[in-house]
Scaffold this motif. Structure first.
Motif, mmCIF file in Angstrom:
data_model
loop_
_atom_site.group_PDB
_atom_site.id
_atom_site.type_symbol
_atom_site.label_atom_id
_atom_site.label_comp_id
_atom_site.label_asym_id
_atom_site.label_seq_id
_atom_site.Cartn_x
_atom_site.Cartn_y
_atom_site.Cartn_z
ATOM 1 N N ARG A 142 -87.023 -7.946 -58.071
ATOM 2 C CA ARG A 142 -85.869 -8.392 -59.037
ATOM 3 C C ARG A 142 -86.235 -9.908 -59.463
ATOM 4 O O ARG A 142 -86.799 -10.699 -58.563
ATOM 5 C CB ARG A 142 -84.504 -8.273 -58.224
ATOM 6 N N VAL A 152 -76.505 -10.239 -57.428
ATOM 7 C CA VAL A 152 -77.842 -11.135 -56.933
ATOM 8 C C VAL A 152 -77.144 -12.261 -56.236
ATOM 9 O O VAL A 152 -77.714 -12.506 -55.133
ATOM 10 C CB VAL A 152 -78.527 -11.446 -57.989
ATOM 11 N N HIS A 173 -84.893 -13.209 -62.311
ATOM 12 C CA HIS A 173 -83.827 -13.734 -63.032
ATOM 13 C C HIS A 173 -83.677 -13.132 -64.287
ATOM 14 O O HIS A 173 -82.704 -12.649 -64.633
ATOM 15 C CB HIS A 173 -84.124 -15.388 -63.186
ATOM 16 N N PHE A 225 -77.599 -15.239 -63.319
ATOM 17 C CA PHE A 225 -78.670 -13.822 -62.945
ATOM 18 C C PHE A 225 -78.456 -12.739 -63.622
ATOM 19 O O PHE A 225 -78.537 -11.677 -63.264
ATOM 20 C CB PHE A 225 -78.679 -13.962 -61.495
ATOM 21 N N LEU A 232 -85.324 -13.241 -53.441
ATOM 22 C CA LEU A 232 -84.979 -12.022 -54.231
ATOM 23 C C LEU A 232 -85.762 -10.918 -53.724
ATOM 24 O O LEU A 232 -85.306 -9.708 -53.479
ATOM 25 C CB LEU A 232 -85.246 -12.368 -55.730
ATOM 26 N N ARG A 280 -81.352 -4.839 -64.195
ATOM 27 C CA ARG A 280 -81.531 -4.737 -63.040
ATOM 28 C C ARG A 280 -83.047 -4.118 -62.578
ATOM 29 O O ARG A 280 -83.284 -4.037 -61.389
ATOM 30 C CB ARG A 280 -80.399 -3.798 -62.577
#
Length: 443
Positions: free
Chosen positions: A307, A159, A309, A329, A247, A341
């Motif tokens: 995606r 990330v 945190h 992350f 993200l 993930r």
């Protein structure tokens, strides 16, 4: 001999995940000499039929060293063996290896393209972590060693490097990493980022504000207290929304259709049932929670997912002199890598931060004789900062529609249900903190 020393030593380490259970067997899967006096080990630990693997940086010296006595693993013949992360002389290999993109015995040390690593910095171990070990190099870098190894690329490396490549704000600059193949899969062993030497921890700042409110005269409100945190909560909301936007730009996004949303609500409901069976104090709140879950089942629109945190709270953010920075992350360390993930609604992160505000407000009340008297102040502080955070989240581009509000409340209560069980098992006097989440409140 070495495996016996390691078995006795590892069971005492804070980052060892099998504490409280006997070690059935320990073996050394990999043993690589990095430099004279420094070896990298991957060890397999068997407990109750399951295997976990850990990495150890093993130092060797001909004579004892007082400054490393706390890191001693044992002696083998005339050699003193110790946990080398505490040896700043040996740990210079890490910076040098990443700076030069070295490979050694299957270990690959890499730096982020375009960055320069100052190899003159000396290391110091941070002592507060539970599951990893972090080394701070001067005031420039912090390198996290993932002690328990899970095959695959760590989400934090994935990330942060992706966001940095986009020039995203609100993250700490990545510098390098170490990887190796584990079970034929590229696996992250360590990750190094910018060390925010002048930043303050979000949890500590929030507690300072709460203490100031509790110490003020009864007629002083949270808005009037000298340590009012609401402006920072608003800025944190803006930063959170921007991180979510980045993200969504850096990784694929999807939508969860209505049947899957209903299944999610049913998952929440099953967790509630198990929690009530273990913690009877939850029973009086079941109808309140069930109604929120039912509202989720009534949603008629698909839910965007991306995606996120994944383990978002005040302890995962730092306030620099200019703005908020989001760290860690990894997602929840105890969860499988695929789950960490996976794509989720960003409201999951928002709910985690809202729970964190409640914990900050009531953390200082646990086991205090004046808890009942100060409870209204705690509620006032939490409500004020929750509202400011949500306002900032919307200002930063985050979306919370009327329909989203039901999903957000469901995420929050599901998190609180988990917290009730956790506190009942580990800190029974703290159960009142998550139980307060089930009172009626506005978002």
């Amino acid at each position: 001999m070495l495996d016996e020393l390691l078995a006795a030593w590892i069971s005492r380490q804070r980052w060892f995940g099998g504490k409280g259970r006997p070690i059935d067997e320990l073996s050394i899967d990999s043993d690589v000499e990095l430099t004279p006096g420094l070896r990298h080990l991957i060890i397999a630990v068997w407990q109750e039929g399951s295997r976990d693997r850990y990495q150890v940086l093993l130092g060797e010296r001909d004579s004892p060293c007082d400054r490393l006595s706390h890191a001693l693993i044992g002696t083998a013949g005339d050699r003193f063996l110790y946990d080398a992360v505490h040896d700043s002389e040996r740990m210079s290999w890490l910076l040098e290896g990443m700076a030069r993109d070295e490979s050694s015995g299957g270990l690959r040390m890499r730096h982020v393209p375009g960055v320069t690593i100052d190899t003159s910095q000396r290391s110091l171990v941070l002592g507060a972590e539970q599951s990893n070990t972090s080394l701070v190099y001067g005031d420039a870098y912090i390198c996290k060693l993932f002690r328990r190894l899970i095959p695959g690329v760590n989400p934090e490396l994935e990330v942060v490097t992706a966001l940095a490549a986009r020039g995203a704000p609100h993250i700490a600059q990545p510098y390098g990493w170490i990887e190796a193949d584990l079970d034929g899969t590229k696996t992250t062993l360590a990750f190094m980022q910018e060390f925010l030497s002048t930043a303050n921890d979000g949890w500590d700042l929030a507690l300072t504000s709460v203490r100031d409110l509790y110490a003020s005269l009864p007629e002083i409100t949270a808005a009037e207290a000298g340590g009012d945190f609401a402006a920072e909560s608003l800025r944190l909301g803006v930063a959170t929304a921007r991180v979510h936007h980045e993200l969504a730009q850096a990784f694929p996004t999807e939508t969860v259709e209505i049947p899957e949303v209903k299944r999610m609500a049913e998952t929440f409901r099953r967790r509630l049932g198990r929690a009530v069976a273990e913690v009877p104090e939850l029973r009086e709140h079941v109808n309140t929670v069930e109604e929120i879950y039912h509202q989720v089942e009534l949603l008629t629109n698909a839910v965007p997912v991306q995606r996120v945190h994944g383990d978002y709270h005040l302890g995962q953010v730092m306030r620099t002199p200019t703005d908020w920075v989001v760290l860690d992350f990894e997602g929840e360390p105890g969860q499988p890598l695929a789950e960490r993930r996976a794509l989720y609604s960003p409201l999951r992160d928002v709910a985690g931060m809202l729970r964190s505000f409640d914990y900050a407000a009531r953390h200082l009340l646990a086991d205090r004789p004046r808890a009942a008297e100060l409870e209204p102040r705690a509620q006032e502080w939490a409500d004020r900062n929750r509202a400011a955070f949500l306002e900032g989240y919307r200002d930063g581009g985050g979306v919370i529609t009327r329909a989203d509000a039901a999903l957000l409340r469901a995420f929050e209560l599901s998190k609180a249900v988990y917290e009730v069980v956790y506190e009942a098992r580990n800190r029974p006097s703290w159960v009142s903190i998550p139980l307060a989440a089930f009172r009626p409140r506005d978002l």
